[in-house]
Design a protein around this motif. Structure first.
Motif, PDB file in Angstrom:
ATOM      1  N   ASP A   1      33.138  93.307 -12.807  1.00 46.65           N
ATOM      2  CA  ASP A   1      33.138  93.022 -11.369  1.00 46.65           C
ATOM      3  C   ASP A   1      31.892  92.254 -10.945  1.00 46.65           C
ATOM      4  N   ARG A   2      30.911  92.169 -11.825  1.00 48.69           N
ATOM      5  CA  ARG A   2      29.696  91.391 -11.572  1.00 48.69           C
ATOM      6  C   ARG A   2      29.768  90.020 -12.250  1.00 48.69           C
ATOM      7  N   LEU A   3      30.352  89.980 -13.447  1.00 50.26           N
ATOM      8  CA  LEU A   3      30.505  88.745 -14.212  1.00 50.26           C
ATOM      9  C   LEU A   3      31.885  88.779 -14.853  1.00 50.26           C
ATOM     10  N   SER A   4      32.766  87.904 -14.396  1.00 49.33           N
ATOM     11  CA  SER A   4      34.146  87.916 -14.897  1.00 49.33           C
ATOM     12  C   SER A   4      34.195  87.501 -16.369  1.00 49.33           C
ATOM     13  N   ASP A   5      35.293  87.832 -17.022  1.00 49.67           N
ATOM     14  CA  ASP A   5      35.478  87.433 -18.425  1.00 49.67           C
ATOM     15  C   ASP A   5      35.453  85.922 -18.562  1.00 49.67           C
ATOM     16  N   THR A   6      36.045  85.214 -17.613  1.00 48.83           N
ATOM     17  CA  THR A   6      36.070  83.752 -17.674  1.00 48.83           C
ATOM     18  C   THR A   6      34.673  83.177 -17.505  1.00 48.83           C
ATOM     19  N   ASP A   7      33.896  83.709 -16.566  1.00 47.89           N
ATOM     20  CA  ASP A   7      32.523  83.233 -16.377  1.00 47.89           C
ATOM     21  C   ASP A   7      31.668  83.555 -17.601  1.00 47.89           C
ATOM     22  N   ALA A   8      31.898  84.724 -18.199  1.00 48.05           N
ATOM     23  CA  ALA A   8      31.186  85.088 -19.430  1.00 48.05           C
ATOM     24  C   ALA A   8      31.544  84.119 -20.552  1.00 48.05           C
ATOM     25  N   ALA A   9      32.810  83.730 -20.645  1.00 50.05           N
ATOM     26  CA  ALA A   9      33.237  82.755 -21.660  1.00 50.05           C
ATOM     27  C   ALA A   9      32.576  81.409 -21.410  1.00 50.05           C
ATOM     28  N   ASP A  10      32.410  81.027 -20.143  1.00 49.98           N
ATOM     29  CA  ASP A  10      31.706  79.781 -19.815  1.00 49.98           C
ATOM     30  C   ASP A  10      30.276  79.831 -20.351  1.00 49.98           C
ATOM     31  N   ILE A  11      29.582  80.928 -20.075  1.00 46.62           N
ATOM     32  CA  ILE A  11      28.199  81.083 -20.551  1.00 46.62           C
ATOM     33  C   ILE A  11      28.164  81.058 -22.071  1.00 46.62           C
ATOM     34  N   TYR A  12      29.074  81.783 -22.690  1.00 47.90           N
ATOM     35  CA  TYR A  12      29.125  81.855 -24.151  1.00 47.90           C
ATOM     36  C   TYR A  12      29.279  80.461 -24.766  1.00 47.90           C
ATOM     37  N   LEU A  13      30.214  79.686 -24.254  1.00 44.42           N
ATOM     38  CA  LEU A  13      30.439  78.339 -24.795  1.00 44.42           C
ATOM     39  C   LEU A  13      29.247  77.432 -24.538  1.00 44.42           C
ATOM     40  N   TRP A  14      28.623  77.560 -23.377  1.00 38.98           N
ATOM     41  CA  TRP A  14      27.422  76.764 -23.095  1.00 38.98           C
ATOM     42  C   TRP A  14      26.310  77.121 -24.071  1.00 38.98           C
ATOM     43  N   LEU A  15      26.101  78.416 -24.306  1.00 37.28           N
ATOM     44  CA  LEU A  15      25.063  78.840 -25.254  1.00 37.28           C
ATOM     45  C   LEU A  15      25.351  78.351 -26.661  1.00 37.28           C
ATOM     46  N   LYS A  16      26.616  78.376 -27.080  1.00 41.58           N
ATOM     47  CA  LYS A  16      26.978  77.878 -28.419  1.00 41.58           C
ATOM     48  C   LYS A  16      26.577  76.430 -28.586  1.00 41.58           C
ATOM     49  N   ASN A  17      26.619  75.658 -27.493  1.00 40.43           N
ATOM     50  CA  ASN A  17      26.292  74.222 -27.553  1.00 40.43           C
ATOM     51  C   ASN A  17      24.796  73.925 -27.474  1.00 40.43           C
ATOM     52  N   GLN A  18      23.991  74.936 -27.167  1.00 33.44           N
ATOM     53  CA  GLN A  18      22.542  74.721 -27.054  1.00 33.44           C
ATOM     54  C   GLN A  18      21.900  74.753 -28.444  1.00 33.44           C
ATOM     55  N   LYS A  19      20.911  73.899 -28.623  1.00 37.00           N
ATOM     56  CA  LYS A  19      20.184  73.868 -29.887  1.00 37.00           C
ATOM     57  C   LYS A  19      19.093  74.932 -29.878  1.00 37.00           C
ATOM     58  N   LYS A  20      18.913  75.581 -31.029  1.00 35.75           N
ATOM     59  CA  LYS A  20      17.852  76.612 -31.157  1.00 35.75           C
ATOM     60  C   LYS A  20      16.483  75.991 -31.075  1.00 35.75           C
TER      61      LYS A  20
END
Length: 93
Positions: free
Chosen positions: A74-93
């Protein structure tokens, strides 16, 4: 009625949009601990995240750290979490 655990709920990753992920990352203040691009903060580096989506969602819903806040759906939807997850996957370490 069978009780569903996190394993049942998060078998499949919802569709996500990495372009929106950065916005949700900042709005939820993840950058306060993990840095602007998932690195360089006082928290763990999460840029280029190696966790599966299922592991990621478990970490944000029920963190195993006393300093990491829990992000209920109710604070962070599954779809918004998936957005963050995919963005993080694309970031370089």
């Amino acid at each position: 009625v069978r009780s569903r655990g996190l394993g049942d709920v998060y078998k499949r990753q919802p569709e996500g949009n990495p372009d929106d992920g950065e916005r949700w990352y900042r709005l939820n203040r993840c950058n306060g601990c993990h840095g602007e691009e998932g690195k360089g903060g006082r928290g763990p580096v999460i840029a280029g995240i190696q966790l599966s989506y299922r592991q990621f969602i478990r970490k944000i819903r029920k963190p195993d750290s006393p300093v990491m806040p829990a992000f209920a759906s109710d604070r962070l939807s599954d779809t918004d979490a998936a957005d963050i997850y995919l963005w993080l996957k694309n970031q370089k370490k």
